[in-house]
Design a protein around this motif. Structure first.
Motif, PDB file in Angstrom:
ATOM      1  N   UNK A  20       0.820  -1.215   0.000  1.00  0.00           N
ATOM      2  CA  UNK A  20       0.000   0.000   0.000  1.00  0.00           C
ATOM      3  C   UNK A  20       0.854   1.265   0.000  1.00  0.00           C
ATOM      4  N   UNK A  21       2.121   1.161   0.388  1.00  0.00           N
ATOM      5  CA  UNK A  21       2.975   2.353   0.433  1.00  0.00           C
ATOM      6  C   UNK A  21       4.439   1.949   0.392  1.00  0.00           C
ATOM      7  N   UNK A  22       5.230   2.784  -0.252  1.00  0.00           N
ATOM      8  CA  UNK A  22       6.681   2.636  -0.261  1.00  0.00           C
ATOM      9  C   UNK A  22       7.248   3.882   0.413  1.00  0.00           C
ATOM     10  N   UNK A  23       8.206   3.689   1.283  1.00  0.00           N
ATOM     11  CA  UNK A  23       8.892   4.815   1.907  1.00  0.00           C
ATOM     12  C   UNK A  23      10.315   4.840   1.372  1.00  0.00           C
ATOM     13  N   UNK A  38      10.324  11.473  -9.966  1.00  0.00           N
ATOM     14  CA  UNK A  38      10.925  10.154  -9.791  1.00  0.00           C
ATOM     15  C   UNK A  38       9.796   9.154 -10.039  1.00  0.00           C
ATOM     16  N   UNK A  39      10.153   7.909 -10.245  1.00  0.00           N
ATOM     17  CA  UNK A  39       9.162   6.849 -10.403  1.00  0.00           C
ATOM     18  C   UNK A  39       9.539   5.705  -9.483  1.00  0.00           C
ATOM     19  N   UNK A  40       8.546   5.202  -8.754  1.00  0.00           N
ATOM     20  CA  UNK A  40       8.748   4.056  -7.868  1.00  0.00           C
ATOM     21  C   UNK A  40       8.016   2.869  -8.482  1.00  0.00           C
ATOM     22  N   UNK A  41       8.720   1.760  -8.625  1.00  0.00           N
ATOM     23  CA  UNK A  41       8.156   0.541  -9.224  1.00  0.00           C
ATOM     24  C   UNK A  41       8.276  -0.629  -8.254  1.00  0.00           C
ATOM     25  N   UNK A  42       7.266  -1.503  -8.292  1.00  0.00           N
ATOM     26  CA  UNK A  42       7.284  -2.765  -7.548  1.00  0.00           C
ATOM     27  C   UNK A  42       7.207  -3.893  -8.554  1.00  0.00           C
ATOM     28  N   UNK A  43       8.102  -4.862  -8.409  1.00  0.00           N
ATOM     29  CA  UNK A  43       8.168  -6.011  -9.319  1.00  0.00           C
ATOM     30  C   UNK A  43       8.085  -7.316  -8.532  1.00  0.00           C
ATOM     31  N   UNK A  44       7.619  -8.350  -9.201  1.00  0.00           N
ATOM     32  CA  UNK A  44       7.818  -9.725  -8.751  1.00  0.00           C
ATOM     33  C   UNK A  44       9.012 -10.245  -9.539  1.00  0.00           C
ATOM     34  N   UNK A  56       8.638  -8.804 -13.259  1.00  0.00           N
ATOM     35  CA  UNK A  56       7.279  -8.558 -13.746  1.00  0.00           C
ATOM     36  C   UNK A  56       6.754  -7.354 -12.980  1.00  0.00           C
ATOM     37  N   UNK A  57       6.440  -6.268 -13.704  1.00  0.00           N
ATOM     38  CA  UNK A  57       5.962  -5.049 -13.071  1.00  0.00           C
ATOM     39  C   UNK A  57       4.587  -5.279 -12.457  1.00  0.00           C
ATOM     40  N   UNK A  58       4.459  -4.968 -11.157  1.00  0.00           N
ATOM     41  CA  UNK A  58       3.192  -5.137 -10.448  1.00  0.00           C
ATOM     42  C   UNK A  58       2.509  -3.805 -10.155  1.00  0.00           C
ATOM     43  N   UNK A  59       3.291  -2.749 -10.037  1.00  0.00           N
ATOM     44  CA  UNK A  59       2.727  -1.443  -9.722  1.00  0.00           C
ATOM     45  C   UNK A  59       3.759  -0.359  -9.915  1.00  0.00           C
ATOM     46  N   UNK A  60       3.275   0.838 -10.232  1.00  0.00           N
ATOM     47  CA  UNK A  60       4.178   1.973 -10.451  1.00  0.00           C
ATOM     48  C   UNK A  60       3.529   3.241  -9.928  1.00  0.00           C
ATOM     49  N   UNK A  75       5.277   7.233  -0.429  1.00  0.00           N
ATOM     50  CA  UNK A  75       4.750   7.095  -1.790  1.00  0.00           C
ATOM     51  C   UNK A  75       3.609   6.081  -1.776  1.00  0.00           C
ATOM     52  N   UNK A  76       2.346   6.531  -1.881  1.00  0.00           N
ATOM     53  CA  UNK A  76       1.242   5.577  -1.995  1.00  0.00           C
ATOM     54  C   UNK A  76       1.395   4.769  -3.278  1.00  0.00           C
ATOM     55  N   UNK A  77       1.307   3.461  -3.166  1.00  0.00           N
ATOM     56  CA  UNK A  77       1.449   2.587  -4.328  1.00  0.00           C
ATOM     57  C   UNK A  77       0.732   1.285  -4.004  1.00  0.00           C
ATOM     58  N   UNK A  78      -0.239   0.939  -4.817  1.00  0.00           N
ATOM     59  CA  UNK A  78      -0.992  -0.287  -4.605  1.00  0.00           C
ATOM     60  C   UNK A  78      -0.485  -1.347  -5.579  1.00  0.00           C
ATOM     61  N   UNK A  79      -0.089  -2.488  -5.024  1.00  0.00           N
ATOM     62  CA  UNK A  79       0.371  -3.609  -5.843  1.00  0.00           C
ATOM     63  C   UNK A  79       0.114  -4.896  -5.077  1.00  0.00           C
ATOM     64  N   UNK A  80      -0.266  -5.933  -5.800  1.00  0.00           N
ATOM     65  CA  UNK A  80      -0.472  -7.243  -5.203  1.00  0.00           C
ATOM     66  C   UNK A  80       0.668  -8.151  -5.610  1.00  0.00           C
ATOM     67  N   UNK A  81       1.455  -8.569  -4.634  1.00  0.00           N
ATOM     68  CA  UNK A  81       2.522  -9.538  -4.890  1.00  0.00           C
ATOM     69  C   UNK A  81       1.883 -10.913  -4.734  1.00  0.00           C
ATOM     70  N   UNK A  82       1.772 -11.674  -5.828  1.00  0.00           N
ATOM     71  CA  UNK A  82       1.022 -12.927  -5.774  1.00  0.00           C
ATOM     72  C   UNK A  82       1.670 -14.004  -4.908  1.00  0.00           C
ATOM     73  N   UNK A  83       0.837 -14.905  -4.449  1.00  0.00           N
ATOM     74  CA  UNK A  83       1.310 -16.074  -3.703  1.00  0.00           C
ATOM     75  C   UNK A  83       2.364 -16.798  -4.534  1.00  0.00           C
ATOM     76  N   UNK A  84       3.380 -17.287  -3.863  1.00  0.00           N
ATOM     77  CA  UNK A  84       4.421 -18.044  -4.545  1.00  0.00           C
ATOM     78  C   UNK A  84       5.548 -17.209  -5.114  1.00  0.00           C
TER      79      UNK A  84
END
Length: 162
Positions: A20-23, A38-44, A56-60, A75-84
């Motif tokens: 839900x958030x990156x600091x 700037x750009x904040x990215x979350x990947x699996x 694999x990009x999950x959220x930006x 930085x509010x950022x919503x991303x779902x990191x899948x099971x596994x």
């Protein structure tokens, strides 16, 4: 252009993780226009341990960073990191702002870290994510935290890098 990375082991979250958030630590952000992007990215990451594997990009989240120093940027950022998922990887991308008079220095410290900090800086001939210690900065521990939950909304979890 610079990218800063941290990889987080997800073995403690076999059912997935909802970000839900990156600091992001900010040592210094200075611009002549009042803000800079700037750009904040979350990947699996699958198929190997970062920097190997496939991202694999999950959220930006694009962010306009105001001038500041020695702060933590939420930085509010919503991303779902899948099971596994074996690793979650965070990236903070800062475009080259020299022509605009922008300067961004990511927050770091030398207090130890739970995993390696990585940088990719093509203009400095660092063409792929490389541990900061491998390019002569062994005490450059990038400060990033991930906030979210492990499918149980009652308890907020965080991955902290101090």
């Amino acid at each position: 252009d610079n990218s800063y990375f941290r990889a987080y082991d997800m073995s403690g979250f076999p059912d997935g993780f909802d970000v839900c958030e990156i600091q992001v630590g900010v040592e210094q952000a200075e611009s002549f226009g009042g803000t800079q992007p700037i750009t904040v990215n979350v990947y699996a990451n699958t198929g190997g341990t970062f920097p190997a594997g496939a991202l694999v990009l999950l959220g930006t989240a694009p962010v306009s960073v105001a001038d500041q120093s020695l702060t933590v940027l939420d930085v509010p950022l919503v991303a779902n990191v899948p099971a596994g998922t074996t690793e979650m990887v965070l990236e903070v991308f800062t475009p080259n702002g020299q022509a605009s008079g922008n300067g961004f220095f990511i927050g770091t410290n030398d207090l130890g870290q739970s995993g390696l900090s990585y940088i990719e800086a093509p203009d400095c001939n660092v063409l792929s994510p490389t541990p900061t210690g491998d390019i002569g900065f062994p005490n450059m521990h990038i400060v990033m935290s991930v906030l979210g939950n492990n499918q149980t909304p009652v308890e907020l979890q965080s991955f902290d890098v101090q």
